[in-house]
Design a protein around this motif. Sequence first.
Motif, short mmCIF file in Angstrom:
data_model
loop_
_atom_site.label_atom_id
_atom_site.label_comp_id
_atom_site.label_asym_id
_atom_site.label_seq_id
_atom_site.Cartn_x
_atom_site.Cartn_y
_atom_site.Cartn_z
N HIS A 1 -9.15 -2.91 -3.30
CA HIS A 1 -8.52 -3.78 -2.19
C HIS A 1 -8.54 -2.62 -0.46
N TRP A 2 -6.86 -2.29 -1.08
CA TRP A 2 -5.95 -1.62 -0.25
C TRP A 2 -6.89 -0.01 0.54
N GLU B 1 -7.57 0.02 4.75
CA GLU B 1 -7.55 0.96 5.19
C GLU B 1 -9.10 1.60 5.76
N PHE C 1 -0.88 4.11 5.80
CA PHE C 1 0.21 3.47 5.78
C PHE C 1 1.24 3.07 5.50
N LYS D 1 -5.20 -1.85 -6.19
CA LYS D 1 -5.42 -0.47 -5.06
C LYS D 1 -6.98 -0.37 -4.94
N MET E 1 -4.19 -8.40 5.51
CA MET E 1 -3.57 -9.30 3.57
C MET E 1 -3.58 -9.81 3.10
N HIS F 1 -8.48 -10.93 -1.27
CA HIS F 1 -8.66 -10.06 -2.32
C HIS F 1 -8.86 -11.47 -3.04
N PRO G 1 0.76 -1.61 0.48
CA PRO G 1 -0.11 -0.13 -0.36
C PRO G 1 0.24 1.73 0.02
N THR H 1 0.57 -8.52 4.81
CA THR H 1 0.24 -7.61 5.34
C THR H 1 -0.78 -6.89 6.87
#
Length: 302
Positions: free
Chosen positions: A91-92, A96, A46, A89, A108, A79, A41, A63
Amino acid sequence: MKYSLSYYLTLFVIRLKGIKKTFDTDPINYKKLRKEDVPVPRNKYFRQKSRLTTFRVSNTEVTEVRSGKESKKLILFMHGGAFVYGPVKHHWDTVEKLSRHAGHTVWMCNYPKAPENKIPEISRNIDEVYKEALRHFDSESIIFMGDSVGGTLLITLTQRLIENKVRLPDKLFLISPVIDPSFKNPKIDLIDKTDPILSKKGVLSAKLLCAVDGNLNDPLLSPIAGSVDNFPETILFIADNDITFPDQQIFIENLINAKVKHRVFIGEGMPHIWPLLPVMKEAGVALDKMIKLLKQDDDKNS
């Protein structure tokens, strides 16, 4: 039904990027899809060193994202990406928001991908990740969450846990899970004409890249091949303009027949994995609903 302006903007961008066209090729161009991968990320949230830890479990890069709030719960996030790419992106961005607003620790899981790895190796990795999670968290404090084939992996993992009498997670949150990789349901062909993201041809190609000897009925790959008896509470966010929708309806019937506690949220006119899509107002409302459900559990236990 009235949609937001951001809904139409999102669909316009999806069409502009040619995502449907990419998923309408056989064999699927997984190398092109991997150009969207974001293994680490990048945004400011992050970058706080106390928030992020990366470690390996077998061949999976995990992660860990810590919220900084006191919570003993873990969201194990798998994911999507048709087994061939990801995380990306959105997913991150979702992780968050889960970390920031639900206040739980999130893992993750960047598991091995096809075609370099087949479903037995991917499943073995998922099993090892859960074993590692049980070393750090009580099973009733673990929540499974996954989108698309991430949901597939978590359903089949749960089926194996029940079969092997292993402690189960507290809940499953499934976002547009793929239930039958064969896509043989005749209702899919009609939706394929309007689905703005997925196309049966390419998605089926991706599943075959993951399958062993073309076996799409493998219980490791196909949740519909297994039972949902004794499943923990299952929450589904699904969409009716998504080729995975008809098989999800069968999965829900199976949950009902097995008397599994469950809740279903259907996005009318929404595409695949709609709660994770950026910008779209309807996606934000759905993700807020998920976070509220997660926080309700904390309130009950406090």
